[in-house]
Scaffold this active site. Structure first.
Site, PDB file in Angstrom:
ATOM      1  N   HIS A 262      -5.238  -7.767  -0.462  1.00 48.21           N
ATOM      2  CA  HIS A 262      -4.488  -6.339  -0.122  1.00 48.21           C
ATOM      3  C   HIS A 262      -3.733  -6.633   1.129  1.00 48.21           C
ATOM      4  CE1 HIS A 262      -3.369  -2.151  -0.805  1.00 48.21           C
ATOM      5  NE2 HIS A 262      -3.814  -2.056   0.673  1.00 48.21           N
TER       6      HIS A 262
ATOM      7  N   TYR B 229      -3.687  12.788   3.770  1.00 48.45           N
ATOM      8  CA  TYR B 229      -3.671  14.174   3.119  1.00 48.45           C
ATOM      9  C   TYR B 229      -2.329  14.658   2.932  1.00 48.45           C
ATOM     10  CZ  TYR B 229      -4.950  19.245   2.731  1.00 48.45           C
ATOM     11  OH  TYR B 229      -4.930  20.509   2.348  1.00 48.45           O
TER      12      TYR B 229
ATOM     13  N   ASP C  91       0.770  -1.083  -0.156  1.00 46.82           N
ATOM     14  CA  ASP C  91      -0.045   0.033  -0.094  1.00 46.82           C
ATOM     15  C   ASP C  91       0.934   1.289   0.022  1.00 46.82           C
ATOM     16  OD1 ASP C  91      -3.075   0.853   0.578  1.00 46.82           O
ATOM     17  OD2 ASP C  91      -1.831   2.224   1.783  1.00 46.82           O
TER      18      ASP C  91
END
Length: 396
Positions: A374, A313, A181
């Site tokens: 995943h 973010y 990831d």
């Protein structure tokens, strides 16, 4: 030479008052009305989450999980103004190769809990002593006990620089790297910041494209690659809401994640439902339920649901700036930088496509598995450990 002056031993010791508060909040949850269709089509079903929350409150044993984690040597250090927590398990094998493992979102070092023994002591799992690793598993900035998020925020390049410094402090002159990831981005950048010491990079959890790009074209793809591309395009249509929210309004989301364990549980468990091997109907059929709840509990007790949203973010802002530089031709692309061998493992539910990820055929290892997803370290730890051994054998 090991530089331990700035490294301190660490133990997880959550105060009992915080454990009691979690149980009280779970018992007093204010549940939404059950929709007319209580399945996964609109998110996590109310009926399912009520049962899982009840087990978290009354069946799951945090103290047992905490004790198991504390069996792994843990440490705290500061890197570039950021507090970093990490597991560090050395192998008894004298020729073991140092290996740094980097998780992503919504993971944590807990994700690699089943991997540590397999990698440090392969003989105990039917393997060869020659494949042993010394294992380092840091918590990304803003995750777990690598909190609070420091003044530098979060970007993949900056984290890669921290990891290079961490391995230097631990006295490792050459080392291997694996990431999944967001951790695959960190691992992929390590050769750029530490080219003389990284012997190879192994990646998992790699997607077929960027979440804010165009849908992937299907023409010319093999049947298996076409299926992966279709799955990625479907994710673009309906599966990236979490990323849009965290990469645009993390503070608005932070209040819910920091105040409601039910909200934090739903936010994470949805991804374990969607991203694990689709052969399984429920997340706990794909991964161990207690390990899943240990991961969620770590987010809850450290308040890192909120800080990891801000890390996402920051990371996306840095990625967009990098992409803009690439579009303007102002910086080198990853493929233009010479570096150590790169390997990729693609597990059943993942979307990575070799012709798109490696059009020039530069990667020395690409292996596709029909099982897992995943969270391979939790779903199929034997497969992942075996792929790591295979890839790094000639690089030792």
């Amino acid at each position: 030479m090991t530089n331990t002056a700035n490294i301190r031993p660490f133990r997880i010791e959550i105060p009992q008052a915080e454990v009691d508060d979690l149980k009280a909040r779970l018992a007093g949850a204010r549940w939404p009305a059950t929709p007319s269709v209580d399945d996964w089509s609109r998110g996590v079903p109310v009926g399912y989450l009520k049962e899982l929350a009840a087990y978290w409150a009354d069946g799951y044993d945090w103290r047992a999980a905490e004790a198991a984690l504390n069996e792994i040597p843990q440490f705290i250090t500061e890197l570039n103004g950021q507090r970093i927590h990490f597991f560090h398990q050395r192998s008894a094998e004298p020729d073991a190769v140092p290996l740094i493992l980097t998780h992503g979102w919504p993971g944590s070092p807990v994700e690699f809990q089943q991997m540590i023994g397999r990698l440090t002591d392969p003989v105990a799992y039917g393997g060869d002593a020659a494949d042993a690793f010394h294992v380092v598993v840091p918590s990304l900035p803003g995750y777990g006990f690598s909190t609070p998020l420091g003044p530098g925020g979060f970007n993949l390049f900056g984290v890669a620089q921290m990891w290079a410094e961490l391995m230097s402090r631990l006295g490792y002159e050459r080392y291997a790297a694996h990431g999944t990831d967001a951790g695959s981005g960190v691992a992929g950048m390590l050769p750029m910041v530490d080219p003389a010491r990284v012997v190879g990079v192994h990646l998992a959890g790699v997607t077929a494209g960027t979440p804010f790009g165009d849908p992937l074209p299907l023409e010319g793809l093999s049947a298996s690659d076409r299926a992966r591309a279709e799955r990625f395009n479907q994710m673009m249509d309906e599966g990236f809401g979490y990323l849009v929210l965290q990469s645009t309004r993390p503070q608005t989301l932070a209040y819910s994640l920091n105040d409601s364990p039910i909200g934090q549980l739903a936010w994470i468990v949805e991804k374990f439902a969607e991203w694990t091997d689709p052969i399984h109907k429920l997340p706990e059929e794909a991964v161990d339920r207690d390990q899943l709840l240990t991961n969620v509990s770590l987010y809850w007790f450290t308040g890192s649901g909120a800080s990891s949203a801000h890390a996402v973010y920051d990371g996306m802002q840095a990625w967009k700036a990098y992409a803009a530089q690439q579009a303007d031709g102002d910086s080198e692309g990853w493929g233009d930088v010479a570096g150590p061998p790169t390997g990729v493992a693609v597990f059943g539910a993942e979307t990575a496509i070799k012709s798109l990820a490696d059009p020039a055929g530069k990667m020395s290892h690409w292996k596709e598995y029909d099982r897992g997803g995943h969270f391979a370290a939790m779903e199929v730890p034997d497969l992942l450990a075996g792929d790591l051994r295979t890839f790094f054998q000639p690089l030792r």
